[in-house]
Design a protein around this motif. Structure first.
Motif, PDB file in Angstrom:
ATOM      1  N   UNK A  92      62.637 -38.273  12.761  1.00 35.37           N
ATOM      2  CA  UNK A  92      61.446 -39.380  12.133  1.00 35.37           C
ATOM      3  C   UNK A  92      60.632 -39.534  13.409  1.00 35.37           C
ATOM      4  N   UNK A  93      61.066 -39.518  14.631  1.00 37.90           N
ATOM      5  CA  UNK A  93      59.910 -39.722  15.863  1.00 37.90           C
ATOM      6  C   UNK A  93      60.609 -40.795  16.862  1.00 37.90           C
ATOM      7  N   UNK A  94      61.760 -40.849  16.823  1.00 36.80           N
ATOM      8  CA  UNK A  94      62.625 -41.808  17.844  1.00 36.80           C
ATOM      9  C   UNK A  94      63.031 -40.766  19.130  1.00 36.80           C
ATOM     10  N   UNK A  95      62.569 -41.168  20.137  1.00 35.59           N
ATOM     11  CA  UNK A  95      63.076 -40.485  21.254  1.00 35.59           C
ATOM     12  C   UNK A  95      63.890 -41.228  22.298  1.00 35.59           C
ATOM     13  N   UNK A  96      65.116 -41.091  22.404  1.00 33.10           N
ATOM     14  CA  UNK A  96      66.013 -42.078  23.257  1.00 33.10           C
ATOM     15  C   UNK A  96      66.343 -41.344  24.669  1.00 33.10           C
ATOM     16  N   UNK A  97      66.200 -42.101  25.761  1.00 33.35           N
ATOM     17  CA  UNK A  97      66.614 -41.957  27.076  1.00 33.35           C
ATOM     18  C   UNK A  97      67.870 -42.796  27.188  1.00 33.35           C
ATOM     19  N   UNK A  98      69.235 -42.097  26.940  1.00 31.90           N
ATOM     20  CA  UNK A  98      70.150 -43.071  27.036  1.00 31.90           C
ATOM     21  C   UNK A  98      70.663 -43.643  28.452  1.00 31.90           C
ATOM     22  N   UNK A  99      71.487 -44.628  28.384  1.00 23.73           N
ATOM     23  CA  UNK A  99      71.979 -45.240  29.542  1.00 23.73           C
ATOM     24  C   UNK A  99      73.004 -44.140  30.282  1.00 23.73           C
ATOM     25  N   UNK A 100      72.801 -43.919  31.661  1.00 28.90           N
ATOM     26  CA  UNK A 100      73.611 -42.964  32.218  1.00 28.90           C
ATOM     27  C   UNK A 100      73.168 -41.478  32.090  1.00 28.90           C
ATOM     28  N   UNK A 101      71.898 -41.351  31.546  1.00 26.76           N
ATOM     29  CA  UNK A 101      71.112 -40.115  31.634  1.00 26.76           C
ATOM     30  C   UNK A 101      71.597 -39.021  30.630  1.00 26.76           C
ATOM     31  N   UNK A 102      72.931 -38.396  30.810  1.00 29.18           N
ATOM     32  CA  UNK A 102      73.502 -37.642  29.911  1.00 29.18           C
ATOM     33  C   UNK A 102      72.789 -36.348  29.818  1.00 29.18           C
ATOM     34  N   UNK A 103      72.377 -35.696  31.003  1.00 27.83           N
ATOM     35  CA  UNK A 103      71.771 -34.354  30.847  1.00 27.83           C
ATOM     36  C   UNK A 103      73.011 -33.354  30.778  1.00 27.83           C
ATOM     37  N   UNK A 104      72.391 -32.311  30.208  1.00 30.98           N
ATOM     38  CA  UNK A 104      73.242 -31.208  29.978  1.00 30.98           C
ATOM     39  C   UNK A 104      73.658 -30.269  31.436  1.00 30.98           C
ATOM     40  N   UNK A 105      74.606 -30.960  32.010  1.00 29.38           N
ATOM     41  CA  UNK A 105      74.922 -30.438  33.567  1.00 29.38           C
ATOM     42  C   UNK A 105      74.807 -29.067  33.675  1.00 29.38           C
ATOM     43  N   UNK A 106      75.358 -28.317  32.612  1.00 25.16           N
ATOM     44  CA  UNK A 106      75.462 -26.743  32.920  1.00 25.16           C
ATOM     45  C   UNK A 106      74.135 -25.957  32.618  1.00 25.16           C
TER      46      UNK A 106
END
Length: 228
Positions: free
Chosen positions: A77-91
């Motif tokens: 719908x158009x909601x972009x979330x930057x979650x607490x703790x970053x949670x990037x795809x490490x690999x």
């Protein structure tokens, strides 16, 4: 136009109730600071908006009731979330992280790299090799690459070095002034929040206890609900 409309929002983790009546509205281009001490329901409110936790009450995103929608459809719908703790795809590399959820729009690899030059310089590095601050920039860039209408940042500067915090706050300010994007911010720094936010909503024990213009936030309310 109202982008986000929340009224009487309640939510629980199993038998433990976390939200008891959150009220919050956001309009197009508005930056809102969601504030309160630790454990008062800020992140739970974000999870409810993004449909990561079940809730009751009024919850409309872009004038659509989202209670029955799964989280990925709310994102579309158009909601972009930057979650607490970053949670990037490490690999994955920086570039792979950024394009993983990319959608057509003004935010591209080039515009994200212009906002965060470090990401452009490290585009072929794996996310696991980045510093904590660079990973946070990557998380923000990844959310922007979805080209959202509403960007949510949950503790985007927590635990970072002061110089990195300044870079991220400067970037948030640029996004606000250059794009007019609506942003919902959670952070502990009242000084930085005051510099970029139009409105404040304060939660206490899972309910809204104050809302209004950021420049109208009374000192006694700050001391009562935000002080240590």
């Amino acid at each position: 136009m109202t982008l986000l409309s929340i009224s009487g929002l309640e939510a629980s983790y199993g038998s433990s109730k976390a939200l008891f009546g959150v009220d919050l509205t956001m309009s197009e281009g508005e930056v809102t600071a969601l504030m309160g001490r630790n454990g008062m329901g800020k992140s739970t409110t974000v999870k409810a908006i993004c449909r990561l936790i079940k809730s009751t009450g009024t919850l409309r995103v872009f004038d659509q009731d989202v209670h029955r929608l799964p989280s990925h459809k709310v994102a579309r719908l158009g909601v972009g979330l930057v979650p607490e703790g970053r949670r990037c795809f490490a690999s994955l590399t920086v570039r792979e992280n950024l394009i993983a959820a990319a959608r057509p729009g003004d935010w591209t690899m080039a515009t994200v790299s212009a906002l965060f030059p470090r990401l452009g310089e490290r585009s072929h590095q794996r996310a696991a090799s980045l510093s904590g601050g660079e990973q946070q920039m990557l998380a923000i860039g990844r959310a922007l690459m979805t080209n959202p209408r509403l960007l949510i940042l949950d503790e985007a500067t927590e635990g970072l070095a002061p110089i990195i915090r300044q870079e991220i706050w400067a970037a948030i300010g640029r996004v606000k002034h250059e794009t007019g994007m609506a942003i919902l911010l959670i952070d502990k720094s009242l000084k930085e929040l005051s510099a970029v936010s139009d409105k404040a909503v304060i939660l206490e024990r899972g309910a809204t206890v104050w809302s209004g213009g950021m420049n109208a936030l009374p000192l006694d309310i700050q001391e009562k609900h935000l002080g240590v």
